[in-house]
Write a protein that holds these residues in place. Structure first.
Motif, PDB file in Angstrom:
ATOM      1  N   CYS A   1      -4.506  11.593   5.921  1.00 48.64           N
ATOM      2  CA  CYS A   1      -3.790  10.622   5.106  1.00 48.64           C
ATOM      3  C   CYS A   1      -2.283  10.676   5.343  1.00 48.64           C
TER       4      CYS A   1
ATOM      5  N   GLU B   1      -9.671  -1.556   2.089  1.00 52.58           N
ATOM      6  CA  GLU B   1      -9.293  -1.100   0.757  1.00 52.58           C
ATOM      7  C   GLU B   1     -10.551  -0.804  -0.058  1.00 52.58           C
TER       8      GLU B   1
ATOM      9  N   VAL C   1       1.098   9.191   2.846  1.00 52.67           N
ATOM     10  CA  VAL C   1       1.364   8.625   1.522  1.00 52.67           C
ATOM     11  C   VAL C   1       2.871   8.453   1.334  1.00 52.67           C
TER      12      VAL C   1
ATOM     13  N   PHE D   1     -10.688   8.156   0.280  1.00 46.67           N
ATOM     14  CA  PHE D   1      -9.811   8.339   1.438  1.00 46.67           C
ATOM     15  C   PHE D   1     -10.012   9.744   2.004  1.00 46.67           C
TER      16      PHE D   1
ATOM     17  N   ILE E   1      -0.893   4.404   0.174  1.00 42.29           N
ATOM     18  CA  ILE E   1      -1.753   5.391   0.824  1.00 42.29           C
ATOM     19  C   ILE E   1      -2.369   4.755   2.059  1.00 42.29           C
ATOM     20  N   VAL E   2      -2.368   5.476   3.158  1.00 35.72           N
ATOM     21  CA  VAL E   2      -3.144   5.051   4.310  1.00 35.72           C
ATOM     22  C   VAL E   2      -3.873   6.273   4.860  1.00 35.72           C
ATOM     23  N   SER E   3      -5.135   6.059   5.217  1.00 36.09           N
ATOM     24  CA  SER E   3      -5.893   7.122   5.872  1.00 36.09           C
ATOM     25  C   SER E   3      -6.685   6.495   7.008  1.00 36.09           C
TER      26      SER E   3
ATOM     27  N   TYR F   1       0.832  -1.205   0.000  1.00 38.97           N
ATOM     28  CA  TYR F   1       0.000   0.000   0.000  1.00 38.97           C
ATOM     29  C   TYR F   1       0.866   1.256   0.000  1.00 38.97           C
TER      30      TYR F   1
ATOM     31  N   GLY G   1      -4.350   1.904  -1.733  1.00 41.90           N
ATOM     32  CA  GLY G   1      -4.449   2.469  -0.397  1.00 41.90           C
ATOM     33  C   GLY G   1      -5.385   1.691   0.508  1.00 41.90           C
ATOM     34  N   TYR G   2      -5.380   2.092   1.782  1.00 36.26           N
ATOM     35  CA  TYR G   2      -6.131   1.378   2.817  1.00 36.26           C
ATOM     36  C   TYR G   2      -6.602   2.372   3.867  1.00 36.26           C
TER      37      TYR G   2
ATOM     38  N   TRP H   1      -6.019  10.791  -5.713  1.00 38.55           N
ATOM     39  CA  TRP H   1      -6.167   9.339  -5.533  1.00 38.55           C
ATOM     40  C   TRP H   1      -6.435   8.650  -6.868  1.00 38.55           C
TER      41      TRP H   1
END
Length: 264
Positions: free
Chosen positions: A155, A138, A157, A150, A116-118, A114, A193-194, A183
């Motif tokens: 976030c 996801e 990244v 997201f 991206i995480v938010s 991944y 991302g997740y 995104w």
């Protein structure tokens, strides 16, 4: 290089900026830099940022635009000087939960698949907290036609994903939807991302936030939804979601506020 660069655009947020900056200073994770870019504020926002940058010279960088340019250009200015392996966001009127950066860093360190995480967000206004967002896991590709998948402000990244798409679009039809567009372009290039199913961020969504919304923004939402269908090769049936923001923009204020405060 630091582990995390936190990008913060500020504009006339003198009454909330101290609380926002302090929530970064109080993070359990300490390997970060905070890059503040003031977007032509007419209040004391820049002066507040200046006091913090002088006190924390090794941690806080202060930039300024000569005029009000918009969040997309402001964040790109921050990106140009960011040194972090991971790039995080923060708004000048919101609050981070103390473990936010730590939990996001741990997630990206453990999940190289991944970029991206938010996280979920708690919304609050003058009267207190009123709802929580529910993104988790996801997102499906089809979600990109419906809304931004997201939450932007909480976030984090990977640096390479930001620079692979040359940061935020500065096109006029991407104003106020620069995150949604970001995104889509990242997913178009193969990044994923997740959403952590936990609220690690508090977003101020008060009367002044409502006033910043305009029908022009709704039209921009229409165009970015259309771009999601095209760029991600979705079925044409998903174009129906592109019309949704145009309809929402026509709702009476009282009805919109009721739906906004109670939606899941």
């Amino acid at each position: 290089m630091v582990k995390v660069s936190v990008l913060m655009g500020t504009y006339n947020c003198q009454n909330t900026l101290v609380e926002a900056i302090e929530s970064i200073l109080n993070q359990t994770f300490k390997d970060w830099e905070l890059i503040i870019c003031d977007d032509g504020s007419t209040d004391n926002s820049y002066s507040i940022g200046e006091k913090y940058s002088e006190k924390y010279k090794e941690k806080i960088v202060l930039l300024s635009n000569s005029k009000n340019c918009g969040l997309n250009i402001t964040l790109n200015n921050c990106l140009n000087v960011a040194r972090g392996q991971y790039i995080a966001r923060m708004d000048g009127d919101d609050i981070c939960v103390p473990t936010r950066l730590q939990e996001e860093v741990e997630f990206l360190d453990k999940h190289p698949e991944y970029a991206i995480v938010s996280t979920q967000m708690i919304f609050f206004d003058e009267e207190g907290e009123f709802r929580q967002s529910h993104q988790q896991g996801e997102p499906l590709l089809s979600d990109f036609a419906k809304r931004t998948p997201f939450c932007h402000a909480p976030c984090m990244v990977r640096r390479e994903a930001y620079f692979a798409v040359n940061g935020y679009s500065t096109a006029q039809n991407r104003m106020r939807v620069e995150d949604w567009d970001l995104w889509i372009r990242m997913y178009e290039m193969g990044f994923r991302g997740y959403n952590i199913p936990k609220p690690l961020y508090m977003m101020r969504d008060d009367k002044s936030a409502f006033k910043r919304r305009s029908y022009r923004n709704r039209i921009n939402e229409f165009w970015v939804s259309v771009s999601a269908v095209k760029k991600l090769h979705l079925s044409p049936k998903y174009y129906v979601y592109s019309i949704r923001p145009l309809i929402i923009g026509l709702l009476p204020r009282r009805m919109y506020m009721f739906l906004h405060r109670t939606k899941n």
